[in-house]
Design an enzyme around this catalytic site. Structure first.
Site, PDB file in Angstrom:
ATOM      1  N   ARG A 163       0.846  -1.200   0.000  1.00 20.15           N
ATOM      2  CA  ARG A 163       0.000   0.000   0.000  1.00 20.15           C
ATOM      3  C   ARG A 163       0.882   1.252   0.000  1.00 20.15           C
ATOM      4  O   ARG A 163       0.594   2.239   0.671  1.00 20.15           O
ATOM      5  CB  ARG A 163      -0.933   0.015   1.217  1.00 20.15           C
ATOM      6  CG  ARG A 163      -1.961  -1.092   1.262  1.00 20.15           C
ATOM      7  CD  ARG A 163      -2.963  -1.016   0.130  1.00 20.15           C
ATOM      8  NE  ARG A 163      -4.030  -1.997   0.291  1.00 20.15           N
ATOM      9  CZ  ARG A 163      -3.963  -3.257  -0.106  1.00 20.15           C
ATOM     10  NH1 ARG A 163      -2.861  -3.698  -0.703  1.00 20.15           N
ATOM     11  NH2 ARG A 163      -4.988  -4.079   0.064  1.00 20.15           N
TER      12      ARG A 163
ATOM     13  N   TYR B 207      -0.816   4.543  -1.511  1.00 21.65           N
ATOM     14  CA  TYR B 207      -2.001   4.833  -0.705  1.00 21.65           C
ATOM     15  C   TYR B 207      -1.598   5.331   0.682  1.00 21.65           C
ATOM     16  O   TYR B 207      -2.146   6.314   1.191  1.00 21.65           O
ATOM     17  CB  TYR B 207      -2.853   3.578  -0.590  1.00 21.65           C
ATOM     18  CG  TYR B 207      -4.123   3.771   0.200  1.00 21.65           C
ATOM     19  CD1 TYR B 207      -5.201   4.467  -0.330  1.00 21.65           C
ATOM     20  CD2 TYR B 207      -4.247   3.252   1.488  1.00 21.65           C
ATOM     21  CE1 TYR B 207      -6.370   4.648   0.387  1.00 21.65           C
ATOM     22  CE2 TYR B 207      -5.411   3.413   2.216  1.00 21.65           C
ATOM     23  CZ  TYR B 207      -6.469   4.113   1.662  1.00 21.65           C
ATOM     24  OH  TYR B 207      -7.625   4.290   2.386  1.00 21.65           O
TER      25      TYR B 207
ATOM     26  N   LYS C  87      -2.470   9.009   2.595  1.00 19.47           N
ATOM     27  CA  LYS C  87      -3.201   9.113   3.857  1.00 19.47           C
ATOM     28  C   LYS C  87      -2.328   9.730   4.959  1.00 19.47           C
ATOM     29  O   LYS C  87      -2.834  10.393   5.863  1.00 19.47           O
ATOM     30  CB  LYS C  87      -3.726   7.744   4.275  1.00 19.47           C
ATOM     31  CG  LYS C  87      -4.812   7.226   3.343  1.00 19.47           C
ATOM     32  CD  LYS C  87      -5.959   8.226   3.181  1.00 19.47           C
ATOM     33  CE  LYS C  87      -7.071   7.701   2.303  1.00 19.47           C
ATOM     34  NZ  LYS C  87      -8.210   8.652   2.183  1.00 19.47           N
TER      35      LYS C  87
ATOM     36  N   THR D   1     -17.214  -1.813   1.728  1.00 23.69           N
ATOM     37  CA  THR D   1     -17.844  -0.862   0.818  1.00 23.69           C
ATOM     38  C   THR D   1     -17.955  -1.499  -0.568  1.00 23.69           C
ATOM     39  O   THR D   1     -17.366  -2.558  -0.832  1.00 23.69           O
ATOM     40  CB  THR D   1     -17.011   0.417   0.708  1.00 23.69           C
ATOM     41  OG1 THR D   1     -15.752   0.101   0.095  1.00 23.69           O
ATOM     42  CG2 THR D   1     -16.778   1.035   2.089  1.00 23.69           C
ATOM     43  N   PRO D   2     -18.677  -0.858  -1.486  1.00 24.21           N
ATOM     44  CA  PRO D   2     -18.724  -1.369  -2.867  1.00 24.21           C
ATOM     45  C   PRO D   2     -17.346  -1.491  -3.497  1.00 24.21           C
ATOM     46  O   PRO D   2     -17.135  -2.342  -4.372  1.00 24.21           O
ATOM     47  CB  PRO D   2     -19.583  -0.325  -3.587  1.00 24.21           C
ATOM     48  CG  PRO D   2     -20.491   0.189  -2.524  1.00 24.21           C
ATOM     49  CD  PRO D   2     -19.642   0.242  -1.286  1.00 24.21           C
TER      50      PRO D   2
END
Length: 251
Positions: free
Chosen positions: A146, A149, A153, A184-185
């Site tokens: 990650r 990402y 963050k 989540t989706p």
């Protein structure tokens, strides 16, 4: 408690997932909610499902002109801003391309910056407001694959602290939430794309990574967001709140 009557909340990334759950929760507590999303049709559809106190507007948070146009349409100005728009990426230092890095930066970092900056004049004119950013446990914990990402963050967390410090005397509170995995989706789409036919098995693996034994639900994140944006949290600013099923301290 936790009433948001007479408050206008702008929620980015609000057509689905955590953003939608926050918009629904805030509207139920009396707020007038503006849902911003890259997909304008879905933003309008989501707002219609909430009711007369919700409006959907298309907005590319990474584009300065798009953000300026969206906030110009919000009148009176927002007293609450919740930055949920974001994208993810799987990859380490070696496998992350410069294009991957830039794409995540533009949405997760630049997008959060542009929306905070656009909301700021209205909050200052009103004598205060609340900004709530969506960070992640990736900001403070090392997560495998990650890289980009986590970078974004970490930046969101740092921006949160800076804004809280700079505008505390102007009555603006700024905090962030750091979830672990939330169902989540996006999670469903990721598993369908990368593990066709193995979705149920991989879902169990993802759930087991939290000590509590499951992923979080968007509504649970929304309840924490409600508290942090309410007057009951008026003594709280410059803080990062993990909501992670025990991941941070117990894993």
């Amino acid at each position: 408690m936790f009433s948001l009557d007479k408050k206008r909340a702008v929620v980015t990334g609000a057509a689905s997932g955590i953003g939608l759950a926050i918009a629904q929760t805030f509207a139920a507590q009396g707020a007038e909610v503006v849902l911003l999303d890259l997909d304008e049709a879905k933003a309008i559809e989501a707002a219609a499902s909430i009711g007369r106190n919700a409006t959907g507007i298309g907005c590319n948070v990474a584009d300065e002109a798009s953000v300026a146009d969206a906030f110009a349409r919000i009148a009176p100005a927002a007293s609450l801003l919740i930055n949920c728009a974001g994208i993810a990426h799987v990859g380490n230092l070696a496998s992350t391309t410069a294009a991957d890095f830039d794409r995540l930066y533009h949405v997760n970092v630049r997008g959060t910056f542009l929306c905070m900056q656009a909301a700021l004049p209205g909050m200052l004119a009103q004598g205060g407001g609340v900004i709530l950013n969506m960070a992640s446990i990736a900001a403070t914990r090392g997560l495998a694959d990650r890289f980009a990402y986590s970078m974004t963050k970490g930046a969101v967390l740092s921006m949160t602290l800076s804004v809280a410090k700079d505008y505390i005397e102007q009555g603006i509170r700024c905090n962030c939430i750091s979830p672990a995995r939330v169902h989540t989706p996006f999670v469903d789409g990721f598993l369908k794309k990368n593990y066709p036919g193995q979705e149920a098995e991989k879902m169990k693996t993802l759930a087991a990574s939290q000590p509590i034994g499951r992923m979080g639900q968007p509504a649970e994140i929304a309840q924490l967001a409600l508290y942090l944006c309410s007057d009951e949290a008026s003594f709280l600013t410059g803080c990062d709140y993990p909501i992670d099923g025990g991941y941070f301290n117990l894993r």
